[in-house]
Design an enzyme around this catalytic site. Structure first.
Site, PDB file in Angstrom:
ATOM      1  N   GLY A 116       8.610  20.563  44.453  1.00  0.00           N
ATOM      2  CA  GLY A 116       7.608  21.548  44.145  1.00  0.00           C
ATOM      3  C   GLY A 116       8.032  22.761  44.663  1.00  0.00           C
ATOM      4  O   GLY A 116       7.140  23.562  44.305  1.00  0.00           O
ATOM      5  N   GLU A 117       9.037  23.209  45.203  1.00  0.00           N
ATOM      6  CA  GLU A 117       9.215  24.400  45.729  1.00  0.00           C
ATOM      7  C   GLU A 117       9.929  25.134  44.746  1.00  0.00           C
ATOM      8  O   GLU A 117      10.820  24.847  44.051  1.00  0.00           O
ATOM      9  CB  GLU A 117      10.095  24.248  47.057  1.00  0.00           C
ATOM     10  N   ALA A 118       9.359  26.388  44.578  1.00  0.00           N
ATOM     11  CA  ALA A 118       9.668  27.381  43.572  1.00  0.00           C
ATOM     12  C   ALA A 118      11.216  27.775  43.687  1.00  0.00           C
ATOM     13  O   ALA A 118      12.087  27.621  42.717  1.00  0.00           O
ATOM     14  CB  ALA A 118       8.879  28.492  43.562  1.00  0.00           C
TER      15      ALA A 118
ATOM     16  N   LYS B  84      13.710  25.999  44.856  1.00  0.00           N
ATOM     17  CA  LYS B  84      14.520  24.799  44.607  1.00  0.00           C
ATOM     18  C   LYS B  84      14.548  24.638  43.033  1.00  0.00           C
ATOM     19  O   LYS B  84      15.415  24.300  42.446  1.00  0.00           O
ATOM     20  CB  LYS B  84      13.691  23.759  45.321  1.00  0.00           C
ATOM     21  N   ILE B  85      13.345  24.730  42.680  1.00  0.00           N
ATOM     22  CA  ILE B  85      13.023  24.507  41.004  1.00  0.00           C
ATOM     23  C   ILE B  85      14.033  25.517  40.264  1.00  0.00           C
ATOM     24  O   ILE B  85      14.786  25.330  39.476  1.00  0.00           O
ATOM     25  CB  ILE B  85      11.753  24.873  40.528  1.00  0.00           C
TER      26      ILE B  85
END
Ligand SMILES: *[C@@H]1O[C@H](CO)[C@@H](O)[C@H](O)[C@H]1NC(C)=O
Ligand SMILES: *[C@@H]1O[C@H](CO)[C@@H](O)[C@H](O)[C@H]1NC(C)=O
Ligand SMILES: *[C@@H]1O[C@H](CO)[C@@H](O)[C@H](O)[C@H]1NC(C)=O
Ligand SMILES: *[C@@H]1O[C@H](CO)[C@@H](O)[C@H](O)[C@H]1NC(C)=O
Length: 386
Positions: free
Chosen positions: A146-148, A150-151
């Site tokens: 869910g972390e920006a 990482k995405i």
């Protein structure tokens, strides 16, 4: 030994028979011993295999609870080689692995994990797949965290790999990256039952204007992608029933609201859509082009009292009469800059007011992701001008 001695001549026939029996018995015993030894070896191999499988299973279990510890355990027990390629293959096969844990491991910021991420993405073959088909494969192989940040890393690696497998489809990996997000959001808009107004293919095409390094992508390409998503939603590995829509993307909202005019202070009924960190408003629900667009970047929201009930307001913090950056379409079709120092809006019920305020607040505060996407959009749309 005794048995190998030549048979003495002076044996009676009975004694000769007895000796013959003894020799045969000895032969049988020797054969028995060999069979038993073979059985023992097989048993030993089997036991070793069992132990190994048990350890691998334990490693997988550990991995699912704490990916780093699981990998460490497998390496320490010689069950996995410590190279990015081997680890990537282990994750790509994914046998018995929780896809959330795979996503967590691949999303880590560590240099070594980033190497594994790239090796993992290279195991995907995207040649001759369209972007939707490639995304289907990619998003099924693990669960996006869910972390920006990482995405961002994962989608960047995806876009690079897609462009490497399909040279010439997009002007740059940024284009591929932005379109991938547009597709994921389209999936939500089309298939999430909470989103009432389903974007048409025309709206999808117009939303993606200028993203190919300032130019437009071919219309049939966008139409194809749109149809593919429309016919079949993206599946993502389900873990806790929480899909990306809720963990990450805007809870899109839409509905009728009253909006106070900028210059002429009259209340107009407008159909509002909250998506992509923007508020769009339309005169009719069926309109293709919005009457106005309000980017939520840098705005705040608060409740206000007015003669109308259930009011809230979008404003610039510490404002000294600056006009909010926004645009609207005049009656004659010209697109002009808005002339609002604040936007005052009235909801039909108190409940809807609260829901709208929560959704807008969530959209405003989910900065990192929208900043990332907005930065790329700026980058690709500015390329044409330079
Ligand atoms: C695996 O190798 C990397 C560097 O190549 C190192 O940072 C890491 O500590 C090693 N992991 C284990 C479990 O040995
Ligand atoms: C696509 O939409 C469906 C239905 O809302 C949802 O279950 C799925 O998680 C979505 N996929 C992605 C990648 O967001
Ligand atoms: C995978 O891990 C997540 C997070 O730890 C957990 O919520 C989920 O239930 C797990 N899924 C399965 C299928 O075990
Ligand atoms: C905005 O409104 C102010 C007065 O409220 C007016 O002076 C100005 O001309 C308007 N600007 C535009 C672009 O309409």
């Amino acid at each position: 030994s005794f048995y190998l001695r030549p048979v003495p001549d002076d044996l009676t026939p009975e004694e000769k028979q007895e000796l013959e029996n003894i020799r045969r018995r000895k032969q049988e015993l020797q054969e028995d011993i060999q069979v038993t030894q073979k059985k023992d070896t097989a048993l030993l191999v089997w036991v070793k295999n069992m132990q190994r499988n048990k350890q691998v299973a334990m490693g997988r279990k550990k991995f699912n609870m704490d990916p780093k510890k699981g990998i460490q355990f497998l390496i320490d027990n010689d069950l996995l080689k410590n190279t990015s390629d081997n680890i990537a293959q282990f994750l790509y096969k994914g046998e018995g692995l929780n896809k959330t844990a795979i996503g967590d491991y691949l999303g880590e910021r560590d240099d070594f994990n980033i190497q594994v991420l790239h090796a993992f993405v290279e195991l995907h073959e995207f040649t001759d797949l369209n972007l939707v088909q490639a995304l289907r494969q990619f998003l099924w192989s693990f669960r996006l965290p869910g972390e920006a940040q990482k995405i961002d890393r994962m989608m960047e690696a995806f876009a690079q790999r897609y462009c490497q497998c399909n040279p010439g489809v997009f002007q740059s990996t940024d284009t591929c990256y932005i379109l991938s997000f547009a597709i994921i959001m389209l999936n939500t808009s089309l298939h999430n039952p909470n989103v009432k107004d389903k974007p048409t293919v025309e709206r999808f095409i117009s939303m993606n204007r200028g993203i190919n390094d300032g130019g437009d992508l071919p219309e049939d390409l966008l139409r194809n992608l749109y149809d593919s998503i429309k016919n079949e939603p993206f599946k993502i590995p389900e873990d806790d029933g929480n899909d990306l829509t809720h963990t990450f993307f805007n809870p899109d909202r839409e509905g009728w609201l009253l909006k106070l005019g900028g210059r002429v202070k009259t209340w107009k009924r407008r159909w509002f859509i909250l998506t992509d960190n923007c508020l769009y408003y339309f005169e009719y629900t069926t309109d293709k082009e919005p009457r106005g667009i309000i980017p939520l970047e840098n705005l705040n929201i608060r409740e206000v009292e007015d003669k109308k009930p259930n009011c809230f307001e979008l404003y610039i913090p510490d404002n000294k009469d600056q006009v909010i950056k926004a645009c609207k379409t005049e009656a004659d079709g010209r697109v002009v800059e808005g002339n609002h120092t604040f936007y005052r809006i009235s909801a039909p019920t108190e409940e809807e007011k609260d829901e709208w305020m929560n959704s807008i607040q969530a959209a405003i505060s989910r900065d990192p992701f929208y900043e990332m996407l907005a930065a790329r959009k700026k980058k690709v749309s500015s390329l044409k001008r330079h």
